[in-house]
Design a protein around this motif. Structure first.
Motif, short mmCIF file in Angstrom:
data_model
loop_
_atom_site.label_atom_id
_atom_site.label_comp_id
_atom_site.label_asym_id
_atom_site.label_seq_id
_atom_site.Cartn_x
_atom_site.Cartn_y
_atom_site.Cartn_z
N LEU A 266 -10.07 -5.59 -4.26
CA LEU A 266 -10.82 -4.99 -2.99
C LEU A 266 -12.23 -4.37 -2.88
O LEU A 266 -12.91 -4.75 -1.98
N THR B 102 -1.19 -3.85 5.21
CA THR B 102 -2.01 -3.43 4.08
C THR B 102 -3.34 -3.82 4.22
O THR B 102 -3.77 -4.77 4.99
N ARG B 103 -4.48 -2.93 3.23
CA ARG B 103 -5.88 -3.33 3.23
C ARG B 103 -6.05 -4.89 3.05
O ARG B 103 -6.96 -5.38 3.69
N LYS C 267 -5.26 -6.99 6.16
CA LYS C 267 -6.18 -6.65 7.37
C LYS C 267 -7.59 -7.47 6.91
O LYS C 267 -8.21 -8.04 7.89
N TYR D 112 -3.12 0.16 -3.72
CA TYR D 112 -3.33 -1.13 -2.57
C TYR D 112 -2.77 -2.35 -3.01
O TYR D 112 -2.83 -2.74 -4.28
N ASP E 42 0.97 -1.14 -0.17
CA ASP E 42 -0.03 0.10 0.10
C ASP E 42 0.92 1.38 0.08
O ASP E 42 1.89 1.14 0.56
N GLN F 71 2.19 1.05 3.70
CA GLN F 71 1.87 -0.10 4.66
C GLN F 71 2.42 -1.62 3.68
O GLN F 71 2.33 -1.77 2.65
#
Length: 836
Positions: free
Chosen positions: A154, A194-195, A198, A173, A138, A189
């Motif tokens: 995502l 990162t998204r 998570k 991302y 990210d 990140q």
């Protein structure tokens, strides 16, 4: 700095990288637990064969037979060592594949661009992502060119989004895909932060489903284990009824259970798959999952892209048609003043930092033919990405004085449709396009527009375009591609060409490449308009599929799968991703393939050589055939062991315990390596690649094959028990009878392993397939047999008496008769096939 990266982007120093890594760790999701040597050892100890050996050892200790107990403990260590060696070998092979599969990322460090393993990206890195690449962290965009990203992984939104450093949403991302252009982003990140991290999407949480072959083998071994338990209980009951000795009854029951359990089969399967994938890796074919090796051998249809797969993807500019002069120019004439404007607009319609081979060529031709390079004086201020059916793209450039260039290029059909041409002129251009296509050339239309307003049309097709001409590229078929396709056809595999190019060019290149049945073709829009029944008929009948876009490619692949075909899809572009993912075997090109294609594929050819796919298919067929040989060998040799242990007991013969656990474990120590090491190393038979592919749903042993193995086992049993009765009739004592029976079974085992090298070719023909491991295992087996027959301490331990030379010859003759009858069966089979 390469890639036209601004000089002010320096990146981290080595010291800053180390400090960041120490603070934030590696760029990876939850650490996947890797099996170390202790885990492997614990898994081996849980194996049923090891548990049986341990139980037998304990019983020997209890009854005070410490010599037998010691041997069982030594055997336990030996079997564990063999299993450990095989498991560790498989583990190392899979780890090597995993390491090779690890993606690389580009970062700027110390003012230079370098490629590093993705897991080594750190917070603060300046990471570079280009068209077709996956974003691996990210971060925030600090520089970009025509950059768009697909964030469907995502957001679920399938449309790509354009982003730049000044955009309100300038973040990218991990796990998303760059669809166009280039971007440099500062990593903020990594890994779990990162998204994507998570959300909890980790590779380790994905359970890989068993292949049909794995499932069939597992079921077979489970059934054999159940049979072993039933026989164990039966033997214990009969023994206890006759002798009322519980420990001896348990010992006899465990001996028979050990002879029934085919624990070599699962070990052999794992070894064959892992080492098969490792050997292919050494050939330049990277397998992402070892079970794909099995599927490779079942391939019935190969769907291939054209550009970069069949062709070299060199995109050499061969000719230019200038509409203004109504003349076609050859390479030697590209510097002609009349072509200046057309070449210039062809270049301006390309990306400022080109990724596509055709656009790179146009930039190179522009530099060679223009008196002045205007590229630094203009900047791209508005653009329309490649879209439409057929597709086109438009770029708007402006200099500091407000002078504009509006340039478009794309499929010639798309360009002349939106241009100011009369019907007669359009017809003439269509004729030129067809003519170029028949020669195998790839054609792009070029157009320009004058547009002063800042209110840009919603779609690029609404610009008032002036048709300028055609740029004509030649991308020749790869050298040796005809031989590759001939091998594919010889192997009984169909070929389908699925490409975005037009019909005439595709047909010409396909014919030059040696692809058969190229008379008819279907375009993507036609495919999508067909009913389900029409689709199935068309997909089966047609070989060429042109002007294909991602949804159309996916439709063809799914239609072939519905027909029961095992589909291998070859591609290297972003638009090949869905079809690569859907196919049984997605094959990406390692050099010129995009990151998206590689991520979607299950197999990557490192040097883009299509011939390596033939190597993979041959390896899949060889491995499947050798697994069957190994399993049939195990079934055949287990039958005489089981019956020699059980029949004398059940029938009340004079020597009911002709074999004890030490004899069975000796045979197991020979059979294990033969099954999982020797047969794995067996070369491919010469007729393997001229046979039709097997059905993926076929069982690993059909009834005919199973029947042959059972008959082989029963005839060996007859031979072994004939020797038993022969010895009894001539008054041999138990030690002598045991020695004769045991030696006959050892000889039969050796001959069976040799004759089962092929179920079609003769034993002597098989010797041409060099396999040094056979010689090693057979030599060791004979040396051990001689040791336990003629070295007194070993002979006493195994309760055997030395045999005379005549006895050895007799045992050898009975073993030969028991096994080599199969050579006569193979001879009849070969002659029947020839006559048929």
């Amino acid at each position: 700095m390469s890639l036209n990266i601004p000089e002010n982007l320096i990146g981290l120093t080595d010291a800053e990288v180390l400090a960041s890594r120490k603070k934030h760790g590696l760029n990876e999701m939850e650490t996947i637990k890797r099996s170390n040597w202790l885990t492997l050892l614990l898994d081996i100890i849980k194996e049923p064969m090891l548990i049986l050996l341990f139980a037998i050892s304990i019983i020997y200790v209890i009854i005070g037979d410490y010599a037998e107990a010691s041997f069982m403990f030594v055997a336990l260590v030996a079997v564990s060592a063999i299993s450990f060696y095989q498991d560790n070998r498989s583990k190392k092979a899979l780890e090597a594949l995993e390491k090779l599969n690890e993606p690389l990322s580009q970062v700027i460090r110390n003012g230079g661009v370098l490629k590093i393993p993705t897991r080594e990206i750190v917070v603060g890195d300046l990471s570079i992502v280009e068209e077709g690449k996956m974003i691996n962290a990210d971060g925030r965009i600090v520089h970009s060119h025509d950059f768009s990203v697909n964030e469907s992984s995502l957001t679920g939104e399938s449309l790509s989004v354009f982003k730049n450093a000044d955009h309100e949403d300038n973040r990218v991302y991990s796990g998303t895909l760059a669809v166009s252009g280039l971007a440099v982003f500062e990593v903020e990140q990594i890994g779990k932060e990162t998204r994507l991290g998570k959300i909890g999407t980790t590779i380790g949480q994905i359970k890989e489903e068993q292949s049909p072959l794995q499932h069939q083998i597992g079921k077979f071994v489970k059934n054999m284990a159940i049979i072993g338990i039933v026989i164990f209980l039966l033997v214990c009951a009969v023994n206890y009824y006759k002798g009322h000795d519980l420990l001896q009854s348990l010992l006899n029951g465990l001996t028979l259970a050990m002879s029934v359990l085919p624990e070599e089969i699962p070990v052999a399967f794992t070894t064959f798959m892992a080492l098969g994938a490792w050997k292919l890796m050494r050939e330049g074919v990277i397998i992402k999952r070892s079970s794909i090796v099995e599927t490779l051998g079942s391939t019935t249809v190969i769907c291939t892209d054209k550009t970069g797969t069949i062709t070299e993807n060199s995109m050499h500019l061969k000719q230019i048609y200038d509409f203004a002069t109504d003349k076609t120019y050859n390479e030697a004439e590209f510097a002609a003043p009349a072509l200046n404007e057309l070449i210039s607009y062809a270049m301006w319609s390309s990306e400022p930092v080109p990724f596509d081979p055709m656009e790179k060529t146009l930039h190179e031709v522009y530099v060679k033919t223009q008196k002045e390079d205007l590229r630094k004086g203009y900047h791209l201020f508005h653009e329309y990405p490649l879209e439409g059916k057929p597709p086109m793209m438009t770029h708007l450039f402006e200099d500091k004085h407000g002078n504009r260039i509006v340039a478009a290029k794309g499929a010639p059909e798309a360009i002349h449709q939106v241009s100011n041409l009369s019907n007669e002129e359009k017809e003439k251009v269509r004729g030129l396009i067809t003519s170029f296509g028949r020669e195998g050339y790839r054609v792009l239309g070029v157009a320009k527009s004058n547009f002063e307003s800042t209110e840009f049309p919603k779609i690029q097709q609404d610009f008032p375009f002036e048709f300028m001409g055609l740029v004509v590229f030649y991308d020749p078929p790869k050298k040796g591609i005809q031989e590759v396709f001939q091998q594919i056809y010889d192997a009984g595999i169909q070929v389908k060409v699925i490409t975005g190019d037009n019909t005439d060019t595709t047909r010409s290149i396909a014919s030059q490449a040696g692809i058969q049945h190229t008379d008819e073709a279907l375009e993507g829009k036609q495919i999508m308009a067909l009913s389900e029944d029409q689709l199935q008929t068309s997909v089966e009948k047609n070989v060429l599929f042109t002007r294909m876009y991602p949804d159309a490619k996916l439709t063809v692949v799914n239609a072939l799968k519905k027909q029961g075909e095992v589909v291998a899809m070859l591609g290297d572009g972003v638009n090949d991703g869905p079809a690569l993912k859907a196919a049984h075997i997605g094959v990406a090109m390692g050099n010129k393939g995009t990151e998206i294609a590689k991520a979607a594929a299950s197999l990557v050819i490192t040097n883009d050589d299509l011939g390596k796919l033939i190597v993979g298919i041959a390896a899949g067929r060889r491995i499947y055939t050798n697994i069957k040989k190994a399993i049939q060998y195990i079934i055949s040799i287990h039958i005489p062991i089981i019956l020699t242990v059980s029949l004398p007991l059940f029938l009340g013969w004079i020597y009911p315990q002709i074999f004890t656990p030490v004899h069975v474990i000796f045979l197991e120590l020979i059979m294990g390596p033969t099954c999982s090491i020797v047969y794995e190393n067996e070369p491919m038979e010469k007729n393997t690649m001229i046979q039709k592919p097997r059905k993926l749903t076929d069982t690993f042993l059909n009834w005919k094959e199973l029947t042959i193995s059972i008959i082989q086992g029963l005839i060996i049993t007859i031979g072994v028990l004939f020797v038993y009765q022969w010895c009894v009739c001539f008054g041999a004592n138990e030690e002598n009878a045991r020695a004769m029976v045991f030696t006959t079974l050892i000889f039969a085992n050796i001959l069976l392993s040799l004759t089962n090298r092929s179920f079609y070719y003769s034993l002597f023909e098989s010797f041409k397939n060099r396999n040094i491991l056979f010689a090693i295992v057979i030599t060791l087996t004979l040396l051990l047999l001689m040791a336990i027959l003629y070295i007194p301490v070993f002979a006493r331990f195994f309760d055997l008496s030395p045999l005379r030379f005549g006895d050895l010859v007799f045992c050898g003759l009975i073993a030969a008769v028991s096994v080599l009858w199969f050579e006569l069966y193979k001879l009849i089979r070969r002659r029947t096939k020839v006559e048929g």
